[in-house]
Design an enzyme around this catalytic site. Structure first.
Site, PDB file in Angstrom:
ATOM      1  CG  ASP A 117      -1.701   0.941   1.555  1.00 52.32           C
ATOM      2  OD1 ASP A 117      -2.206   1.628   0.467  1.00 52.32           O
ATOM      3  OD2 ASP A 117      -1.908   1.469   2.600  1.00 52.32           O
ATOM      4  CG  ASP A 146      -1.646   7.542   1.012  1.00 54.54           C
ATOM      5  OD1 ASP A 146      -1.635   8.690   0.912  1.00 54.54           O
ATOM      6  OD2 ASP A 146      -1.783   6.974   0.187  1.00 54.54           O
ATOM      7  CG  ASP A 186      -1.580   2.281   7.026  1.00 55.01           C
ATOM      8  OD1 ASP A 186      -2.138   1.905   5.409  1.00 55.01           O
ATOM      9  OD2 ASP A 186      -2.707   2.865   7.289  1.00 55.01           O
TER      10      ASP A 186
END
Length: 217
Positions: free
Chosen positions: A11, A13, A168
């Site tokens: 991922d 961000d 996250d």
């Protein structure tokens, strides 16, 4: 299984780059412009991870959402996208080390490809990754497994537990789980888990290496 047959997907961000402050500031300008109440960055943190449309819906209320608000945010964010954003510590070392184990490093973000591409190139992440994709690169976004399945299909590699989805947010973990990959949840980011338990949880970028390199040796 040969090391170079694995695919490692990150991922963006909250996993590679800390972009939260720029997102928050752009969102606050947007809310102020349209007369909606502002809130602190911890609330913005709880709203990110599912793409810009969902971010705006959560910020103004689903019934108040319209394309004009979203477009205004996009224009502001386009100007502020790399104003204060920064790489997490040791990310370059982590990526350089992983690139030595496989040529198949990728990014799949839920933010649009346009913004993903700006961030990837600004922070020189393009030297590590074979390709990067946004939430509009496939017919569905994470948590759907479709982005990962399409990626594996493109490179003619079968999804396997020797490959990893790293992120996250629950969207990353569920996407990886349903695609048949091993999953690593980055607790240092700003997402959250939901119904699927990740295979591994790391508290810093360096811990990613403890998980993946151990599997190569």
């Amino acid at each position: 299984m040969k090391a170079n047959s694995r695919i490692i997907v990150f991922d963006l961000d909250g996993t590679l780059i800390d972009t939260l402050n720029d997102i928050h500031e752009s969102l606050m300008i947007t809310l102020d412009n349209f007369g909606y109440p502002k809130f602190d960055i911890s609330t913005t943190k709880s709203y990110v991870g599912d793409g810009i449309k969902k971010l705006i819906e959560r910020a103004v209320g689903k019934k108040n959402y319209n394309k004009e608000i979203e477009q205004f945010f996009r224009e502001i964010y386009n100007k502020k996208i790399i104003e204060t954003s920064k790489k997490y510590k040791q990310i370059d070392y982590v990526l350089l080390t992983l690139k030595e184990t496989t040529p198949h490093l990728f990014i799949i973000s839920n933010k649009s490809y346009k913004f993903t591409d700006i961030i990837v190139r600004h922070f020189n992440l393009d030297k590590y990754f074979k390709e990067w994709f946004g939430g509009d690169s496939f017919i569905e976004k994470k948590p759907s497994p479709i982005p990962l399945l399409e990626l594996f299909k493109k490179y003619n590699i079968n999804p396997n537990k020797n490959s990893f989805m790293i992120g996250d947010n629950y969207t990353d973990i569920e996407s990886g789980f349903y695609a048949g990959l091993s999953t690593i949840y980055c607790s240092y980011g700003y997402g959250r888990l939901a119904k699927i338990t990740p295979d591994y949880i790391v508290n810093s970028p360096l811990e990613i290496l403890n998980v993946i390199i151990k599997g190569v040796e």
